[in-house]
Design a protein around this motif. Structure first.
Motif, short mmCIF file in Angstrom:
data_model
loop_
_atom_site.label_atom_id
_atom_site.label_comp_id
_atom_site.label_asym_id
_atom_site.label_seq_id
_atom_site.Cartn_x
_atom_site.Cartn_y
_atom_site.Cartn_z
N ALA A 100 -44.68 9.30 -26.64
CA ALA A 100 -43.86 9.67 -27.79
C ALA A 100 -44.04 11.15 -28.08
N PHE A 101 -42.92 11.87 -28.21
CA PHE A 101 -42.93 13.30 -28.53
C PHE A 101 -42.11 13.55 -29.79
N ASN A 102 -42.48 14.58 -30.54
CA ASN A 102 -41.62 14.99 -31.65
C ASN A 102 -40.59 16.01 -31.15
N HIS A 103 -39.77 16.51 -32.06
CA HIS A 103 -38.69 17.41 -31.67
C HIS A 103 -39.21 18.69 -31.02
N ALA A 104 -40.38 19.12 -31.42
CA ALA A 104 -40.96 20.36 -30.87
C ALA A 104 -41.55 20.16 -29.48
N GLY A 105 -41.62 18.91 -29.04
CA GLY A 105 -42.21 18.64 -27.73
C GLY A 105 -43.69 18.35 -27.77
N ASP A 106 -44.24 18.17 -28.99
CA ASP A 106 -45.66 17.84 -29.13
C ASP A 106 -45.86 16.35 -28.87
N LEU A 107 -46.88 16.01 -28.11
CA LEU A 107 -47.19 14.61 -27.84
C LEU A 107 -47.76 13.97 -29.10
N LEU A 108 -47.10 12.90 -29.56
CA LEU A 108 -47.57 12.15 -30.73
C LEU A 108 -48.57 11.08 -30.34
N TRP A 109 -48.25 10.34 -29.28
CA TRP A 109 -49.14 9.30 -28.76
C TRP A 109 -48.64 8.81 -27.42
N THR A 110 -49.49 8.10 -26.73
CA THR A 110 -49.10 7.41 -25.49
C THR A 110 -49.79 6.06 -25.45
N VAL A 111 -49.12 5.09 -24.86
CA VAL A 111 -49.65 3.72 -24.75
C VAL A 111 -49.43 3.24 -23.33
N LYS A 112 -50.49 2.74 -22.71
CA LYS A 112 -50.40 2.15 -21.37
C LYS A 112 -50.56 0.64 -21.48
N ASP A 113 -49.70 -0.11 -20.78
CA ASP A 113 -49.72 -1.58 -20.80
C ASP A 113 -49.84 -2.08 -22.24
N PRO A 114 -48.82 -1.86 -23.07
CA PRO A 114 -48.92 -2.20 -24.49
C PRO A 114 -49.22 -3.69 -24.73
N GLY A 115 -50.30 -3.93 -25.45
CA GLY A 115 -50.71 -5.30 -25.73
C GLY A 115 -51.21 -6.04 -24.52
N GLY A 116 -51.48 -5.32 -23.43
CA GLY A 116 -51.95 -5.97 -22.21
C GLY A 116 -50.84 -6.41 -21.28
N PHE A 117 -49.60 -6.00 -21.57
CA PHE A 117 -48.45 -6.40 -20.76
C PHE A 117 -47.66 -5.16 -20.33
N ASP B 240 -47.45 4.89 -35.23
CA ASP B 240 -48.48 5.76 -34.64
C ASP B 240 -48.91 5.30 -33.25
N GLY B 241 -48.23 4.30 -32.72
CA GLY B 241 -48.52 3.82 -31.37
C GLY B 241 -49.54 2.70 -31.31
N SER B 242 -50.18 2.37 -32.43
CA SER B 242 -51.13 1.26 -32.43
C SER B 242 -50.39 -0.08 -32.34
N VAL B 243 -51.07 -1.10 -31.83
CA VAL B 243 -50.44 -2.41 -31.65
C VAL B 243 -50.37 -3.14 -32.99
N ARG B 244 -49.19 -3.55 -33.36
CA ARG B 244 -48.98 -4.29 -34.61
C ARG B 244 -49.13 -5.79 -34.36
N TRP B 245 -48.46 -6.29 -33.33
CA TRP B 245 -48.62 -7.67 -32.90
C TRP B 245 -48.13 -7.82 -31.47
N VAL B 246 -48.48 -8.93 -30.85
CA VAL B 246 -48.08 -9.20 -29.47
C VAL B 246 -47.44 -10.58 -29.41
#
Length: 447
Positions: free
Chosen positions: A190-207, A236-242
């Protein structure tokens, strides 16, 4: 499954009234309102046909007013693909008379067809009233001036993170100022308009990830949650539910599609429909991920939500079943409780849309491959004229999009091949309370 006696009575009466009109359903599906095979129908001629640029144009196309002249333009693209890793190589903007507004990229690198989303969208990203064309190359996000095609800026993205791009509001600014990019099935950035990295998630929730992450504000805080696959992420990229299926081994594949069937004031009231690639499943969950119902056993793929059955107050779900032999491709119509209402079988039903074409306030079913228009009783009432294709043209699938192409606030139909865009003007469809935006809108996807 919840019981709705009054609704079932209406369905039974409706089914009785339709007896003798439709092909007889099989014994196990005797309760279907319709169960039909394809048929011929009168042909609708296009309002306009735009030949796509032979060098820069391609099957992926989006539409929007990129030069602020009050009319939409067509932007189409080619893409490079190797081992299911792909990126955008060209873009060309064309007026509705076919004239070229601008061209960008290298026409000697890519191909015209696709089997995936192509990362090229139209969006007024900075909110200045002028729309940009934003696309993903091999290692960069590139922003083009919509009117001229000149490169305004670019910023780096990870190599391979060019599978698709999705605009969303993670920052609570009241508009989609942030962007998601991803590789094919493993990671999202996830990037904002300026191109700054907000967050990244790999295999979200294990899938694995879905084909296209879907933004939806579940809690009304002004920030989008993201259905990243089987996991719903917070802004913010954190897992809410799976999502946890009670019927299938969902690790066998990935989320194909998520659509909002019903919005709500809180997550409990939301209804989200999910299709599970590889696991052969369709499910309904609420905004907290609670499973309400599931149907398994078929490769359910893409979902449309609308009002198809006349007289019904709840929305219905239209979903295709893919990976079937040519000529045995079904579309299913379900109600919001998972009741199987009807089935249409034709050659290939993979790309479909719902749109009120007759003005009765209910949606007709449009299918790209056979160019059919079906009514709420499963009858083919019309056919879109077949686009001309040269004998040397690559034989890609036909694409089907909806968008206001005339400026009247009513969505029209776009049938797209690697060589042309045919626009079918919706002359009788009822104007919605909120007029459709000019063009095909934000975050166009095949899924």
């Amino acid at each position: 499954m919840n019981a709705f006696p009054m609704k079932w009575n209406s369905l039974l009466i409706y089914s009785f009234l339709l007896t003798g009109i439709f092909t007889t359903a099989s014994a196990q599906d005797a309760s279907l309102l319709f169960d039909v095979n394809d048929a011929s129908a009168p042909v609708i001629q296009p309002w306009k046909v735009i030949p796509l640029d032979q060098d820069y144009g391609g099957l992926w196309a989006v539409a929007g007013d990129v030069d602020n002249d009050g009319q939409p333009e067509i932007v189409s693209s080619e893409n490079y693909n190797e081992n299911d890793v792909h990126y955008t190589t060209t873009a060309v903007a064309q007026k509705l008379d076919g004239s070229i507004l601008w061209k960008w990229g290298d026409p000697d690198v890519g191909r015209k067809i696709w089997h995936h989303d192509v990362a090229c969208q139209i969006h007024d990203w900075d909110g200045d009233g002028n729309r940009e064309v934003v696309l993903l190359t091999k290692k960069h996000l590139v922003e083009l001036d919509g009117a001229t095609g000149q490169e305004k800026r670019r910023f780096p993205i990870p190599e391979g993170a060019s599978d698709c791009l999705v605009f969303c509001d993670l920052s609570g600014k009241g508009r989609a100022t942030d962007v998601l990019v991803k590789n094919r099935y493993r990671q999202i950035w996830a990037f904002n308009h300026a191109g700054d990295l907000l967050w990244t998630v790999k295999d979200p929730g294990g899938f694995r990830t879905s084909h296209q992450p879907r933004p939806v504000d579940l809690d009304g805080d002004g920030r989008d949650e993201i259905m990243a696959g089987y996991a719903m992420l917070n802004s913010d990229g954190s897992v809410r539910w799976v999502f946890q299926s009670q019927s299938v081994d969902q690790s066998r594949g990935h989320l194909d599609c998520m659509r909002v069937v019903r919005e709500g004031r809180n997550p409990d009231e939301f209804r989200l429909a999910l299709t599970c690639c590889g696991a052969n499943n369709i499910a309904m969950v609420d905004g907290n991920g609670k499973v309400l119902w599931e149907k398994s056993g078929y490769h359910f793929e893409s979902i449309n939500v609308g009002y198809v059955i006349p007289g019904e107050q709840e929305t219905q779900i239209l979903v295709d079943i893919d990976h079937k032999p040519l000529g045995e491709s079904p579309l299913w119509l379900l109600d919001a409780s998972g009741v199987h209402l009807g089935r249409i079988v034709s050659d290939y039903c993979r790309h479909h849309k719902l749109l009120d074409w007759t003005g009765d306030g209910f949606d007709e079913i449009f299918v790209a491959h056979n160019r059919a228009v079906y009514d709420g009783r499963g009858r083919r009432i019309a056919s879109l004229a077949k686009p001309q294709r040269s004998s040397s043209a690559e034989k890609g699938e036909d694409s089907l999009l909806l968008g206001d192409m005339t400026g009247d606030g009513v969505q029209d139909v776009l049938l797209i091949t690697p060589e042309s865009v045919s626009i079918f003007k919706n002359e009788h469809g009822k104007k919605p309370n909120s007029p459709a935006p000019l063009g095909t809108g934000l975050n166009v996807t095949l899924y």
